[in-house]
Write a protein that holds these residues in place. Sequence first.
Motif, mmCIF file in Angstrom:
data_model
loop_
_atom_site.group_PDB
_atom_site.id
_atom_site.type_symbol
_atom_site.label_atom_id
_atom_site.label_comp_id
_atom_site.label_asym_id
_atom_site.label_seq_id
_atom_site.Cartn_x
_atom_site.Cartn_y
_atom_site.Cartn_z
ATOM 1 N N ARG A 14 0.841 -1.192 0.000
ATOM 2 C CA ARG A 14 0.000 0.000 0.000
ATOM 3 C C ARG A 14 0.879 1.247 0.000
ATOM 4 O O ARG A 14 2.064 1.192 0.320
ATOM 5 N N GLY A 15 0.271 2.373 -0.365
ATOM 6 C CA GLY A 15 1.027 3.620 -0.446
ATOM 7 C C GLY A 15 1.907 3.666 -1.674
ATOM 8 O O GLY A 15 2.934 4.356 -1.681
ATOM 9 N N VAL A 16 1.522 2.960 -2.730
ATOM 10 C CA VAL A 16 2.299 2.939 -3.968
ATOM 11 C C VAL A 16 1.955 4.190 -4.780
ATOM 12 O O VAL A 16 0.784 4.429 -5.082
ATOM 13 N N ALA A 17 2.939 4.984 -5.111
ATOM 14 C CA ALA A 17 2.725 6.221 -5.869
ATOM 15 C C ALA A 17 3.436 6.113 -7.211
ATOM 16 O O ALA A 17 4.661 6.190 -7.265
ATOM 17 N N PRO A 18 2.699 5.915 -8.321
ATOM 18 C CA PRO A 18 3.355 5.834 -9.629
ATOM 19 C C PRO A 18 4.001 7.169 -10.001
ATOM 20 O O PRO A 18 3.540 8.235 -9.582
ATOM 21 N N ALA A 19 5.083 7.094 -10.775
ATOM 22 C CA ALA A 19 5.741 8.308 -11.245
ATOM 23 C C ALA A 19 4.797 9.080 -12.154
ATOM 24 O O ALA A 19 4.148 8.487 -13.018
ATOM 25 N N PRO A 20 4.660 10.408 -11.970
ATOM 26 C CA PRO A 20 3.714 11.184 -12.791
ATOM 27 C C PRO A 20 4.109 11.182 -14.257
ATOM 28 O O PRO A 20 5.291 11.214 -14.606
#
Length: 444
Positions: free
Chosen positions: A192-198
Amino acid sequence: MSRRAPLARRIFLVTVVVAVLTAMVTAVAVLQLARAGDAEEARASLGLQAERLANARPATRAALVEGLAELAGSDARAAVVAADGSVSGTAPAPARVVAALLDGEAASTSARADGVNWIVEARPSADGGGVVLARDATSVRAVTPAIALRVLLALAIGVVVAALAALVAARTLSRPLARLAGSARRIAAGERGVAPAPSSVSEIADVEAALEALDDALTRSEGRQREFLLSISHELRTPLTAIRGYAEALRDGLVPGAAATEVGATLEAEATRLGRFTDDLLALARLEAEDFPVVLAGVELGPVLADAASAWTGRATALGVALVAEGTAATRTDAGRVRQLVDGLIENALRVSPEGSTIRMTASLVGDRAVVEVADGGPGLSADDAAHAFERGRLRERYAEVRPVGTGLGLSIAARLVERLGGAISARSGERSGAVFRIELPPA
């Protein structure tokens, strides 16, 4: 099982195919335009020469025509039309061309003679008649292969450039998608808390935002489930601890005979409480199953409420609470499931209703829908309570230290059960006090 090609390869192949098709169409169009341009240029040149011959002196004109006639295999021919309409020379002179010259008009046409297609240009002369010049149409297109070679070379270079651009574009577009797929796999694996690169591509950025929203929703949902399971575990542990303690005391002979009745009553109460938890959990699990049985039939709600009031009157009387059932309405539903709903709401109402208060059950027809309301005399609900009343354990968590609460599953079970019946359930505070739970059922 079909093999799936990577997106980068598909983009590359589609772009190259489109580039090749575009090059082929462009080549055909360019060659056709080149041929048309060659023909127009040849006609203009031939017409200019015919104009000059027509304006030359008759002797000069005759000598040039005779000279062209002596060139065997020449792709250019000439003829002179006399004022009387006679034709001398080798160029094809159709009747319509001769007629135009005799009328003092120029002619531009095509003709076939000796198995050859000719471009024909005719110009009238001042002394009557005129000059006809013809050129083999095949010789006009003799320059086309050289032009075609240059065109094809240019288009081939264009296809190569397009292929390189496609390769760069495919990698540029597939790279963020591959990162998104990796992020999705990490979320599926439980991270959880996975943030894909914009990404700078708006559509990919939308997918990234949706994936982040899903990640947040899963985090919140799992957090609520974890808290719910912890609270349920705590509630289960309490009666189990009491039962275990008394069982050990009985085993060790620490309970005197006079206290056996009191211990038995305590064990019965804790076992009943534990059974209620188990029943609620089983009911909730059954409601989540697709094969949950619902038997629909025409039902009068008045007798259903009367039976519920009769069944709960003994407990209500012991608590000093009055039960009232009134009204009726016809609907098409499962009478047993409606009774299950009403029983759960009455149990909740008895838990919070003070002595001397009244629990009122009413059935009525509102529009084309049958409505059942259960109103208690308890502390009521705030607007936020009403909005979240049917979430698992929400009210229990909020009021566990304030007032009597149940397992936290009853209202959640009611909401799922009403949904299975094709109806809707809502909660609000009463006009003066207490809470009102409203069940809307489909029309008869």
